[in-house]
Design a protein around this motif. Structure first.
Motif, PDB file in Angstrom:
ATOM      1  N   ARG A  12      -0.796  12.100  19.894  1.00 53.15           N
ATOM      2  CA  ARG A  12       0.590  12.367  19.476  1.00 53.15           C
ATOM      3  C   ARG A  12       1.289  11.078  19.041  1.00 53.15           C
ATOM      4  N   LYS A  13       0.991  10.009  19.739  1.00 47.28           N
ATOM      5  CA  LYS A  13       1.613   8.723  19.424  1.00 47.28           C
ATOM      6  C   LYS A  13       1.088   8.153  18.110  1.00 47.28           C
ATOM      7  N   LEU A  14      -0.233   8.206  17.920  1.00 49.48           N
ATOM      8  CA  LEU A  14      -0.841   7.589  16.746  1.00 49.48           C
ATOM      9  C   LEU A  14      -0.628   8.387  15.466  1.00 49.48           C
ATOM     10  N   LYS A  15      -0.616   9.721  15.600  1.00 42.51           N
ATOM     11  CA  LYS A  15      -0.552  10.602  14.429  1.00 42.51           C
ATOM     12  C   LYS A  15      -1.644  10.250  13.408  1.00 42.51           C
ATOM     13  N   GLY A  16      -2.853  10.137  13.917  1.00 41.73           N
ATOM     14  CA  GLY A  16      -3.990   9.801  13.065  1.00 41.73           C
ATOM     15  C   GLY A  16      -4.638   8.505  13.520  1.00 41.73           C
ATOM     16  N   LYS A  17      -5.966   8.506  13.638  1.00 47.40           N
ATOM     17  CA  LYS A  17      -6.685   7.345  14.173  1.00 47.40           C
ATOM     18  C   LYS A  17      -7.210   6.405  13.092  1.00 47.40           C
ATOM     19  N   ILE A  18      -7.008   6.743  11.831  1.00 48.53           N
ATOM     20  CA  ILE A  18      -7.469   5.894  10.734  1.00 48.53           C
ATOM     21  C   ILE A  18      -6.343   5.722   9.718  1.00 48.53           C
ATOM     22  N   ALA A  19      -6.503   4.708   8.858  1.00 48.09           N
ATOM     23  CA  ALA A  19      -5.522   4.451   7.798  1.00 48.09           C
ATOM     24  C   ALA A  19      -6.239   3.819   6.617  1.00 48.09           C
ATOM     25  N   ILE A  20      -5.619   3.878   5.449  1.00 48.49           N
ATOM     26  CA  ILE A  20      -6.167   3.252   4.242  1.00 48.49           C
ATOM     27  C   ILE A  20      -5.307   2.044   3.892  1.00 48.49           C
ATOM     28  N   ARG A  21      -5.964   0.936   3.561  1.00 55.99           N
ATOM     29  CA  ARG A  21      -5.222  -0.263   3.196  1.00 55.99           C
ATOM     30  C   ARG A  21      -5.808  -0.846   1.914  1.00 55.99           C
ATOM     31  N   SER A  22      -5.004  -1.622   1.232  1.00 54.30           N
ATOM     32  CA  SER A  22      -5.451  -2.313   0.026  1.00 54.30           C
ATOM     33  C   SER A  22      -6.211  -3.582   0.410  1.00 54.30           C
ATOM     34  N   THR A  23      -7.292  -3.867  -0.315  1.00 59.11           N
ATOM     35  CA  THR A  23      -8.050  -5.099  -0.055  1.00 59.11           C
ATOM     36  C   THR A  23      -7.523  -6.277  -0.887  1.00 59.11           C
ATOM     37  N   TYR A  24      -6.573  -6.014  -1.744  1.00 59.85           N
ATOM     38  CA  TYR A  24      -5.999  -7.075  -2.588  1.00 59.85           C
ATOM     39  C   TYR A  24      -4.481  -6.920  -2.593  1.00 59.85           C
ATOM     40  N   PRO A  25      -3.741  -7.946  -2.267  1.00 60.40           N
ATOM     41  CA  PRO A  25      -2.279  -7.827  -2.211  1.00 60.40           C
ATOM     42  C   PRO A  25      -1.669  -7.642  -3.606  1.00 60.40           C
ATOM     43  N   ILE A  26      -0.792  -6.672  -3.738  1.00 58.97           N
ATOM     44  CA  ILE A  26      -0.113  -6.417  -5.013  1.00 58.97           C
ATOM     45  C   ILE A  26       1.345  -6.858  -4.856  1.00 58.97           C
ATOM     46  N   LYS A  27       1.611  -8.112  -5.274  1.00 58.10           N
ATOM     47  CA  LYS A  27       2.929  -8.706  -5.045  1.00 58.10           C
ATOM     48  C   LYS A  27       3.746  -8.910  -6.321  1.00 58.10           C
ATOM     49  N   ASN A  28       3.092  -8.775  -7.481  1.00 55.09           N
ATOM     50  CA  ASN A  28       3.806  -8.988  -8.730  1.00 55.09           C
ATOM     51  C   ASN A  28       3.103  -8.233  -9.852  1.00 55.09           C
ATOM     52  N   LYS A  29       3.649  -8.331 -11.057  1.00 49.76           N
ATOM     53  CA  LYS A  29       3.095  -7.581 -12.190  1.00 49.76           C
ATOM     54  C   LYS A  29       1.687  -8.055 -12.563  1.00 49.76           C
ATOM     55  N   LYS A  30       1.407  -9.342 -12.358  1.00 48.06           N
ATOM     56  CA  LYS A  30       0.069  -9.847 -12.650  1.00 48.06           C
ATOM     57  C   LYS A  30      -0.961  -9.190 -11.735  1.00 48.06           C
TER      58      LYS A  30
END
Length: 385
Positions: A12-30
């Motif tokens: 109930r606390k976690l609301k899911g035991k897995i997550a998806i994350r990006s392997t490359y930071p997207i911080k700007n238009k480049k």
């Protein structure tokens, strides 16, 4: 709170035991242009020209689908696709934590074999491997076989083969403790579903000669009216001495009992029918075929179970992370019997002669060498083929 209440509270606390994350930071238009349009087009075209490039340019190289129809979930049975999600998420979390493999839980709301095969085959391009989970017998056999014939990525029904590998490793080491050769031991298996059939077939591959399989009606016999094709074939390959009767009859003089059935079907008197220093693997979950205390009081030398709060946990979580890590590291079309046997012996070999005892016949799932040795075993077999 007991473990069930604590687990429910955690979910109930976690609301899911897995997550998806990006392997490359997207911080700007480049950054955006590199990971998405327009830059991503170059990777698309590279794959269009050479399909193998998908393993170099996408997450397919390290992503597995964990797929179930919810018809044979743990010891809960046919609870449906939605109710199976927590188990599939748990399996995905184990893939990530133990082998750093990305795994996606997928539940399919159908029990139709054709629909399952068709849907999974259409999903397959996104993944480097397919882990089938908690699909009831005998449909699971056909689903796996058809998908293996169709696809060029590993398809592995873990309830069958992962369990068989773990049981095989535990049995090899248990027989080392009591000093009985594998080909001389009398083994009795109770349960003729997906796990029981797979374990039986695998033990025969390992060299077991004297094997009896029982179901709810007693010792498997080819003349039984309600056996499926896999059970008929198994009954023809086992019980070479043509013993008749119940599970108790099968256990007379047995060196080892392996239960993949239901709780409380073995009692102390039945254990006493076995040979000296009997081995008991009571793997029904959450209630084993016989408790550890009862088995040991009745004379069992070694006791193993599927649950985690006692010595000798025999669980497929020991197997599938390393198995898929090896299969993905150098992509194989399918995980074959030779790879499974190599994984089994690698797992058993992690317990040294000095460490081996009645209470330590198989490595702990948190032993970091487990994934490493199984992965290496798979890679070595592939290199030799």
């Amino acid at each position: 709170m007991d473990i069930m209440e604590k687990s429910l509270e955690l979910h109930r606390k976690l609301k899911g035991k897995i997550a998806i994350r990006s392997t490359y930071p997207i911080k700007n238009k480049k950054d955006l242009a590199l990971v998405y349009t327009p830059g991503v087009a170059s990777s698309c075209l590279a794959i269009k020209d050479n399909k193998k490039e998908v393993y170099n340019l996408t997450a397919k190289n390290n992503t597995v689908a964990v797929i179930s129809d919810g018809t044979a979930v743990l010891g809960l049975g046919d609870i449906g696709a939605l109710a199976a999600i927590p188990v599939m998420e748990g399996k995905c979390a184990i893939f990530k934590e133990f082998a750093d493999i990305n795994a996606i839980p997928i539940v399919l709301d159908t029990k139709d074999v054709d629909e399952l095969v068709k849907t999974i085959s259409h999903l397959a391009p996104s993944f480097g491997g397919i882990n089938l989970e908690d699909i009831s017998a005998p449909r699971c056999f056909e689903v796996e076989k058809r998908l293996r014939d169709m696809l060029d990525i590993p398809v592995f029904h873990d309830d069958q083969h992962g369990t068989a590998i773990a049981v095989g490793a535990a049995l090899i080491n248990a027989l080392r403790v009591v000093d009985i050769p594998l080909d001389k031991a009398k083994i009795v298996i109770n349960g003729a579903g997906s796990a029981g059939i797979a374990i039986s077939s695998f033990l025969i591959e390992l060299g077991v000669k004297n094997l009896i399989v029982c179901d709810k009606n007693g010792i498997l016999d080819p003349s039984e009216q309600d056996l499926n094709d896999s059970q008929i074939l198994l009954s023809q390959k086992t019980n070479q001495k043509h013993v008749k009767g119940s599970l108790a009859d099968a256990l007379k003089g047995a060196d080892a009992f392996i239960g993949v059935s239901v709780g409380n079907v073995v009692n102390k008197d039945m254990v006493k029918l076995m040979d000296k220093e009997p081995i008991i693997f009571a793997l029904a979950n959450p209630t084993p075929e016989i408790s550890r205390d009862d088995a040991l009081e009745a004379g069992a030398k070694i006791y193993g179970a599927g649950i985690s709060n006692i010595p000798n946990q025999i669980n497929n979580a020991l197997v599938f992370p390393g198995l898929f890590k090896g299969a993905l590291a150098h992509p194989v079309k399918q995980i074959d019997t030779e790879m499974e046997k190599a994984a089994c012996h690698a797992l058993a070999g992690l317990v040294s002669d000095k460490e081996l005892s009645a209470e330590y016949i198989i490595p702990d799932v948190f032993n970091k060498d487990v994934v490493k040795v199984i992965c290496k075993a798979i890679i070595d077999v592939k290199a030799s083929q």
